[in-house]
Design a protein around this motif. Structure first.
Motif, mmCIF file in Angstrom:
data_model
loop_
_atom_site.group_PDB
_atom_site.id
_atom_site.type_symbol
_atom_site.label_atom_id
_atom_site.label_comp_id
_atom_site.label_asym_id
_atom_site.label_seq_id
_atom_site.Cartn_x
_atom_site.Cartn_y
_atom_site.Cartn_z
ATOM 1 N N PHE A 173 0.311 -0.991 -0.683
ATOM 2 C CA PHE A 173 0.048 -0.052 -0.012
ATOM 3 C C PHE A 173 0.679 1.539 -0.128
ATOM 4 O O PHE A 173 0.520 2.364 -0.960
ATOM 5 C CB PHE A 173 -0.837 -0.491 1.224
ATOM 6 N N ARG A 174 2.138 1.203 0.852
ATOM 7 C CA ARG A 174 2.896 2.563 0.583
ATOM 8 C C ARG A 174 3.776 2.521 -0.463
ATOM 9 O O ARG A 174 3.661 4.151 -0.770
ATOM 10 C CB ARG A 174 3.354 1.868 2.148
ATOM 11 N N ILE A 175 3.734 1.715 -1.769
ATOM 12 C CA ILE A 175 4.494 1.816 -2.638
ATOM 13 C C ILE A 175 3.562 2.745 -3.746
ATOM 14 O O ILE A 175 3.685 3.374 -4.698
ATOM 15 C CB ILE A 175 5.172 0.301 -3.359
ATOM 16 N N PHE A 176 2.262 1.828 -3.780
ATOM 17 C CA PHE A 176 0.359 2.174 -4.912
ATOM 18 C C PHE A 176 0.846 4.039 -4.154
ATOM 19 O O PHE A 176 0.068 4.317 -4.979
ATOM 20 C CB PHE A 176 -0.519 1.619 -4.684
ATOM 21 N N ARG A 177 0.612 4.022 -2.851
ATOM 22 C CA ARG A 177 0.714 5.180 -2.050
ATOM 23 C C ARG A 177 1.530 6.189 -2.640
ATOM 24 O O ARG A 177 0.608 7.562 -3.161
ATOM 25 C CB ARG A 177 0.712 4.942 -0.805
ATOM 26 N N GLY A 178 2.643 6.482 -2.947
ATOM 27 C CA GLY A 178 3.561 6.719 -3.612
ATOM 28 C C GLY A 178 3.125 7.102 -5.018
ATOM 29 O O GLY A 178 3.497 8.578 -5.887
ATOM 30 N N ASN A 205 -3.622 8.447 -6.431
ATOM 31 C CA ASN A 205 -4.177 9.599 -4.641
ATOM 32 C C ASN A 205 -4.317 7.587 -3.859
ATOM 33 O O ASN A 205 -4.396 6.614 -4.368
ATOM 34 C CB ASN A 205 -5.380 9.657 -5.035
ATOM 35 N N ARG A 206 -4.975 8.067 -2.933
ATOM 36 C CA ARG A 206 -5.455 7.232 -1.788
ATOM 37 C C ARG A 206 -6.625 6.527 -1.837
ATOM 38 O O ARG A 206 -6.146 4.856 -1.660
ATOM 39 C CB ARG A 206 -5.704 7.911 -0.409
ATOM 40 N N VAL A 207 -7.065 6.465 -3.049
ATOM 41 C CA VAL A 207 -8.758 5.415 -2.736
ATOM 42 C C VAL A 207 -8.013 4.354 -4.344
ATOM 43 O O VAL A 207 -8.068 3.125 -3.670
ATOM 44 C CB VAL A 207 -9.637 5.912 -3.783
ATOM 45 N N ALA A 208 -7.389 4.979 -4.968
ATOM 46 C CA ALA A 208 -6.831 4.119 -6.014
ATOM 47 C C ALA A 208 -5.520 3.096 -5.072
ATOM 48 O O ALA A 208 -5.487 2.158 -5.354
ATOM 49 C CB ALA A 208 -5.866 4.311 -7.375
ATOM 50 N N ALA A 209 -5.017 3.906 -4.869
ATOM 51 C CA ALA A 209 -3.857 2.907 -3.711
ATOM 52 C C ALA A 209 -4.438 1.383 -2.687
ATOM 53 O O ALA A 209 -4.319 0.450 -3.160
ATOM 54 C CB ALA A 209 -3.002 3.427 -2.921
ATOM 55 N N CYS A 238 -4.605 -2.479 -3.576
ATOM 56 C CA CYS A 238 -3.763 -2.742 -2.386
ATOM 57 C C CYS A 238 -4.902 -4.312 -1.509
ATOM 58 O O CYS A 238 -4.782 -5.190 -1.600
ATOM 59 C CB CYS A 238 -3.313 -2.771 -1.221
ATOM 60 N N GLY A 239 -6.371 -3.939 -2.375
ATOM 61 C CA GLY A 239 -7.623 -4.594 -1.864
ATOM 62 C C GLY A 239 -7.586 -5.660 -2.451
ATOM 63 O O GLY A 239 -7.800 -6.701 -2.212
ATOM 64 N N VAL A 240 -8.047 -5.238 -3.855
ATOM 65 C CA VAL A 240 -8.083 -6.602 -4.918
ATOM 66 C C VAL A 240 -6.877 -7.428 -4.876
ATOM 67 O O VAL A 240 -7.037 -8.344 -5.119
ATOM 68 C CB VAL A 240 -7.533 -6.443 -6.615
ATOM 69 N N LEU A 241 -6.011 -6.978 -4.317
ATOM 70 C CA LEU A 241 -4.714 -8.412 -4.231
ATOM 71 C C LEU A 241 -4.997 -8.846 -3.287
ATOM 72 O O LEU A 241 -4.460 -10.008 -3.661
ATOM 73 C CB LEU A 241 -3.496 -7.128 -4.097
ATOM 74 N N PHE A 242 -5.087 -8.355 -2.801
ATOM 75 C CA PHE A 242 -5.369 -9.526 -0.966
ATOM 76 C C PHE A 242 -6.711 -10.617 -1.092
ATOM 77 O O PHE A 242 -6.645 -11.558 -0.628
ATOM 78 C CB PHE A 242 -5.476 -8.206 0.360
ATOM 79 N N GLY A 243 -7.783 -10.102 -2.130
ATOM 80 C CA GLY A 243 -8.304 -10.914 -2.307
ATOM 81 C C GLY A 243 -8.304 -11.963 -2.748
ATOM 82 O O GLY A 243 -8.758 -13.035 -2.671
ATOM 83 N N LEU A 244 -7.620 -12.085 -4.163
ATOM 84 C CA LEU A 244 -7.163 -12.008 -4.520
ATOM 85 C C LEU A 244 -6.370 -13.858 -4.333
ATOM 86 O O LEU A 244 -6.622 -14.722 -4.908
ATOM 87 C CB LEU A 244 -6.156 -12.059 -6.048
ATOM 88 N N ILE A 245 -4.907 -13.145 -3.451
ATOM 89 C CA ILE A 245 -4.048 -14.468 -2.946
ATOM 90 C C ILE A 245 -5.223 -15.532 -1.839
ATOM 91 O O ILE A 245 -4.597 -16.321 -1.702
ATOM 92 C CB ILE A 245 -3.031 -13.884 -2.810
ATOM 93 N N HIS A 246 -6.717 -14.871 -1.940
ATOM 94 C CA HIS A 246 -7.326 -15.978 -1.045
ATOM 95 C C HIS A 246 -7.745 -16.811 -2.165
ATOM 96 O O HIS A 246 -8.428 -18.103 -1.390
ATOM 97 C CB HIS A 246 -7.873 -15.231 0.185
ATOM 98 N N PHE A 247 -7.899 -17.018 -3.081
ATOM 99 C CA PHE A 247 -8.098 -17.956 -4.025
ATOM 100 C C PHE A 247 -9.942 -18.071 -3.861
ATOM 101 O O PHE A 247 -10.070 -19.429 -3.459
ATOM 102 C CB PHE A 247 -7.341 -19.004 -4.173
ATOM 103 N N ASN A 248 -10.797 -16.999 -3.108
ATOM 104 C CA ASN A 248 -11.993 -17.713 -2.375
ATOM 105 C C ASN A 248 -12.613 -17.055 -3.274
ATOM 106 O O ASN A 248 -12.881 -15.687 -2.732
ATOM 107 C CB ASN A 248 -11.858 -17.227 -1.280
ATOM 108 N N CYS A 272 -6.611 -0.567 4.499
ATOM 109 C CA CYS A 272 -5.330 0.523 3.731
ATOM 110 C C CYS A 272 -5.831 2.070 4.563
ATOM 111 O O CYS A 272 -5.138 2.860 5.066
ATOM 112 C CB CYS A 272 -5.415 0.503 2.361
ATOM 113 N N PHE A 273 -6.980 1.904 4.399
ATOM 114 C CA PHE A 273 -7.659 3.340 4.487
ATOM 115 C C PHE A 273 -7.424 3.402 6.793
ATOM 116 O O PHE A 273 -6.673 4.626 6.340
ATOM 117 C CB PHE A 273 -9.383 3.939 4.828
ATOM 118 N N VAL A 274 -7.698 2.473 7.538
ATOM 119 C CA VAL A 274 -7.320 2.028 8.973
ATOM 120 C C VAL A 274 -6.155 2.413 9.282
ATOM 121 O O VAL A 274 -5.396 3.373 10.058
ATOM 122 C CB VAL A 274 -7.537 0.645 9.336
#
Length: 304
Positions: free
Chosen positions: A226-231, A234-238, A242-252, A267-269
């Motif tokens: 998230f810190r890399i994307f944030r650089g 903007n906040r929402v896109a980053a 990050c959320g999409v990648l987090f969902g993908l790696i769970h293979f559900n 990420c917002f938290v």
């Protein structure tokens, strides 16, 4: 079909009631957080600096490789022994082999997470010694940090919303196409339910899911990616990326939306509080609730 109280066991009914309370509380928290984000804020905000991508990307690659190496190191001996029993026995050790394979799955996960955490911290120290997971400063104009318990409730509400959206999309597709979608079996929940009377397996599972998974995943996804994307964005896109990648790696497949929303929210938290421990806490409690459902109320697995 309507659900009656007799449809659930006592633990399932208690967990269902608890999750209902958490979800309703979370909805209120999300409305408050959304309002706070758009309200004028004269108080300081944590300053979460972007990660230096050129120095961090090799660290990510090395940590991911170590994760897979750890999985192999932890799981291979037990899988190999289970395979040996299968070749040398006609069926008397079937239950032992199943138990060994279950242990191998969790042991591989534990070793992979430990390797990931240690590798990430070690290589970060070498490649970017000034990198910190906690914000070192504040800037004016943004609002108070979110309380950890508020972030916890918000996660439950978003997970429920993602599940409802997935069910709605599934129902809509079936209605308009006339084809019924058969969801894949949740093998992980079945494995947990089959071994829930094994104290050693349950303790190893809790170590993997409630302790190591929140630490490793928050460090990797929120603390680094998230810190890399944030650089760059903007906040929402980053947060969305990050959320999409987090969902993908769970293979559900069915849980993808819920997990993606959770990943983006955490990420917002993290950015709002500037402390990775807050998202780790929310992640750990959420996983603990999932494990309680898998161990004591597997009939609720598809609902949450």
């Amino acid at each position: 079909m309507s659900l009656q109280s007799s449809d659930f066991s006592a633990p399932a009914a208690a967990l269902l009631a608890l999750n209902g309370i958490l979800i309703f509380a979370g909805l209120g928290v999300l409305f408050w957080q959304a309002f706070a984000c758009f309200a004028p804020k004269p108080v300081p905000e944590v300053l979460l600096p972007a990660a230096p991508a050129r120095r961090i990307l090799p660290v990510i690659a090395a940590a991911v490789c170590l994760f897979f190496v750890g999985n192999i190191v932890g799981a291979l001996p037990l899988h190999a022994y289970a395979g040996f029993l299968k070749r040398t026995d006609s069926g008397a050790f079937d239950s032992i082999r199943e138990c060994l394979n279950a242990y191998a799955t969790i042991a591989g996960t534990v070793c992979g997470q430990v390797f990931l955490i240690c590798g990430l911290l070690f290589f970060l120290r070498l490649a970017a010694p000034d990198f910190r997971f906690k914000a070192p400063a504040v800037r004016a104009g943004s609002g108070r940090a979110w309380h950890p318990f508020a972030c916890l409730f918000g996660g439950f509400a978003l997970s429920w919303a993602g599940g409802m959206l997935s069910m709605s999309l599934k129902a809509g597709y079936e209605f308009f196409s006339g084809e019924k979608i058969s969801l894949p079996k949740q093998e992980t929940f079945e494995m947990i339910a089959a071994n829930r009377d094994n104290a050693g397996f349950v303790l190893l599972l809790l170590l993997a899911v409630v302790v190591l998974a929140p630490v490793s995943e928050e460090l990797f996804f929120r603390g680094v990616l998230f810190r890399i994307f944030r650089g760059a964005w903007n906040r929402v896109a980053a947060a969305v990326a990050c959320g999409v990648l987090f969902g993908l790696i769970h293979f559900n497949v069915f849980g993808f939306l819920s997990l993606s929303l959770l990943g983006a929210y955490w990420c917002f938290v993290y950015e709002k509080n500037g402390d990775i421990r807050v998202s780790m806490f929310a992640h750990a409690v959420f996983n603990l609730n999932s494990m309680a459902i898998a161990l004591f109320a597997p009939e609720l697995a598809e609902m949450f």
